[in-house]
Design an enzyme around this catalytic site. Sequence first.
Site, PDB file in Angstrom:
ATOM      1  N   SER A 145       0.801  -1.324  -0.073  1.00 31.15           N
ATOM      2  CA  SER A 145      -0.046   0.068   0.142  1.00 31.15           C
ATOM      3  C   SER A 145       0.847   1.374   0.120  1.00 31.15           C
ATOM      4  CB  SER A 145      -1.241   0.075   1.233  1.00 31.15           C
ATOM      5  OG  SER A 145      -0.062  -0.040   2.463  1.00 31.15           O
ATOM      6  N   CYS A 199      -6.946  -6.423   0.121  1.00 35.07           N
ATOM      7  CA  CYS A 199      -5.835  -6.305   0.671  1.00 35.07           C
ATOM      8  C   CYS A 199      -5.037  -4.930   0.872  1.00 35.07           C
ATOM      9  CB  CYS A 199      -4.723  -7.329   0.282  1.00 35.07           C
ATOM     10  SG  CYS A 199      -3.231  -7.722   1.699  1.00 35.07           S
ATOM     11  N   HIS A 233      -7.550 -12.243  -0.395  1.00 34.32           N
ATOM     12  CA  HIS A 233      -7.181 -12.015  -1.829  1.00 34.32           C
ATOM     13  C   HIS A 233      -8.134 -13.257  -2.843  1.00 34.32           C
ATOM     14  CE1 HIS A 233      -3.524  -9.668  -1.708  1.00 34.32           C
ATOM     15  NE2 HIS A 233      -3.311 -10.349  -0.523  1.00 34.32           N
ATOM     16  N   ARG A 260       0.356 -11.425   4.359  1.00 31.05           N
ATOM     17  CA  ARG A 260       0.747 -10.205   5.304  1.00 31.05           C
ATOM     18  C   ARG A 260      -0.587  -9.135   5.436  1.00 31.05           C
ATOM     19  NH1 ARG A 260       6.125  -7.960   5.375  1.00 31.05           N
ATOM     20  NH2 ARG A 260       5.142  -6.129   4.563  1.00 31.05           N
ATOM     21  N   GLU A 281      -8.562 -13.109  -5.715  1.00 26.39           N
ATOM     22  CA  GLU A 281      -7.971 -13.147  -7.079  1.00 26.39           C
ATOM     23  C   GLU A 281      -6.757 -14.338  -7.098  1.00 26.39           C
ATOM     24  OE1 GLU A 281      -7.486 -10.903  -4.922  1.00 26.39           O
ATOM     25  OE2 GLU A 281      -5.404 -10.175  -4.743  1.00 26.39           O
TER      26      GLU A 281
END
Lengths: 221, 304
Positions: A57, A86, A182, A142, A184
């Site tokens: 991020s 995330c 996630h 994480r 994806e």
Amino acid sequence: MPPAGAAARPRVGVLALQGDFARHVAALEALGVAAAHVALPRDLEGLEAIVLPGGESTTMLRLMAANGLRRPLEAFVRERAVLGTCAGVILLGTEAEGLPAPPLGALDVSVERNAYGRQIDSFSAPIDIPAVGGTFPGVFIRAPRLRRVAPSVEVIARRAGENGSGEPVGVRSGRVVGLCFHPELTCDLRFHSWFLTAVAGLALPAARAAAAAGPPRAETA
Amino acid sequence: MNQPEPFRLKVGLAEMLKGGVIMDVMTADQAGIAEEAGAAAVMALERIPARIRREGGVARMSDPSLIKEIEAAVSIPVMAKCRIGHTAEAQILEALGVDFIDESEVLTPADEENHIDKHPFKVPFVCGCRDLGEALRRIGEGAAMIRTKGEAGTGNVVEAVRHMRAVVRAIRTLGALADDELMSEAKKLGAPFELVKEVAKSGKLPVPNFAAGGIATPADASLMMQLGAESVFVGSGIFELGLDLRPEEQRREQLRMAEAIVKAVTHYREPAILAQISEGLPRGMKGLSMEGIPDEQQLAKRGW
């Protein structure tokens, strides 16, 4: 030249500054929409919705500023549907520690980054998402945690199973959706399909939507 | 009970690092520069490859105190290197909580026959390769990310290009073979048959494929991305710069180069942007030509 019929496909962007944007592009394409990389302001033109992927991020916030995307993105997420996974939910929130710039503030939540620890603390856990018909595989890398969810924000996903049961890990506020995990990274397209149809209001080719509604395809790592 | 999915979690972090730059750093301050420049991760090590090359001697895992300082200084993932085949160094790095271990030919190998069995570890590993066979052997041992070996510490991209082209070409070749030709090809590659079949079918490695070894400029980074890399490692190309300058000037030059390489990876297909960010950069490393490096000093030849 686009293939015949391509003009009818809705275009959905994926922020491609850094992170696992290729996995979101693959999921979107599998559902029959045209996925487009977004790395510059001009890439936002003509998009129906956008996905903010997993990744770092802090890196994405810096690159957003460096590429002149900050204001255009702020404006875009006020008007169109957006899904953040995330790192994406950190970018969409109103507050998180240690960021080089404020997040976009599209979701009234406070997020704790890397809240479970370092990579050795990454884990998989089942998630309950009623909107997609029940249990969904949760992959937490994480991962961040939602420390505060404003009453106006709807919790759409909670941890199921023995550990951490009930903890909110997915939220929605109008057209803005954020997840701590996630989808994806799995081959389960139900969440992307729900986002595109129920949140972004897009029409998917019938065959693709049916495939997403059925049992998930065999998983590959 | 939750189904443990260790390999998916390991590859998952490698996926998160895509489209980014992983920078070698030797101090907490350099880690800060890397993070400020937009690095997706840092590699903590005592000596960057160019220094190992200059100073010689046995190069080992870094001191844990350095790794802990760097972990405390940044919020992006921290990687660290262990010697090829040195299971104990890897166990120590895992205990320190590093996010990724690089079983690296840049350090002096501890075992000339065997690499580490990486499956039992919870922390993911990245390993170098020169060709597809080597990549698949490492993945067979449990590597969750592959990078080219290139030739670290040279500022010369030629070996990284050679290795990336070799991997991509071999993947294309597999795709053109019939099913009954794959076992013979697996034998030639010296690679696990199941992985050979998987690559023939999917047309890509089963784990992310990054570039490393000699990348020194934004243009180098763009070239490697165009050849098929999904991210780049930059070793000596940033923190070998400006060593003769005063500290604040040195920091500025290093930050500029780091930012430029990060931008080059994001916009690797945009020559106009690459031209803009390449302008007036600090002079890249002087660098080494491959002819000037005796065989026994070529790091890529370590491991098999």
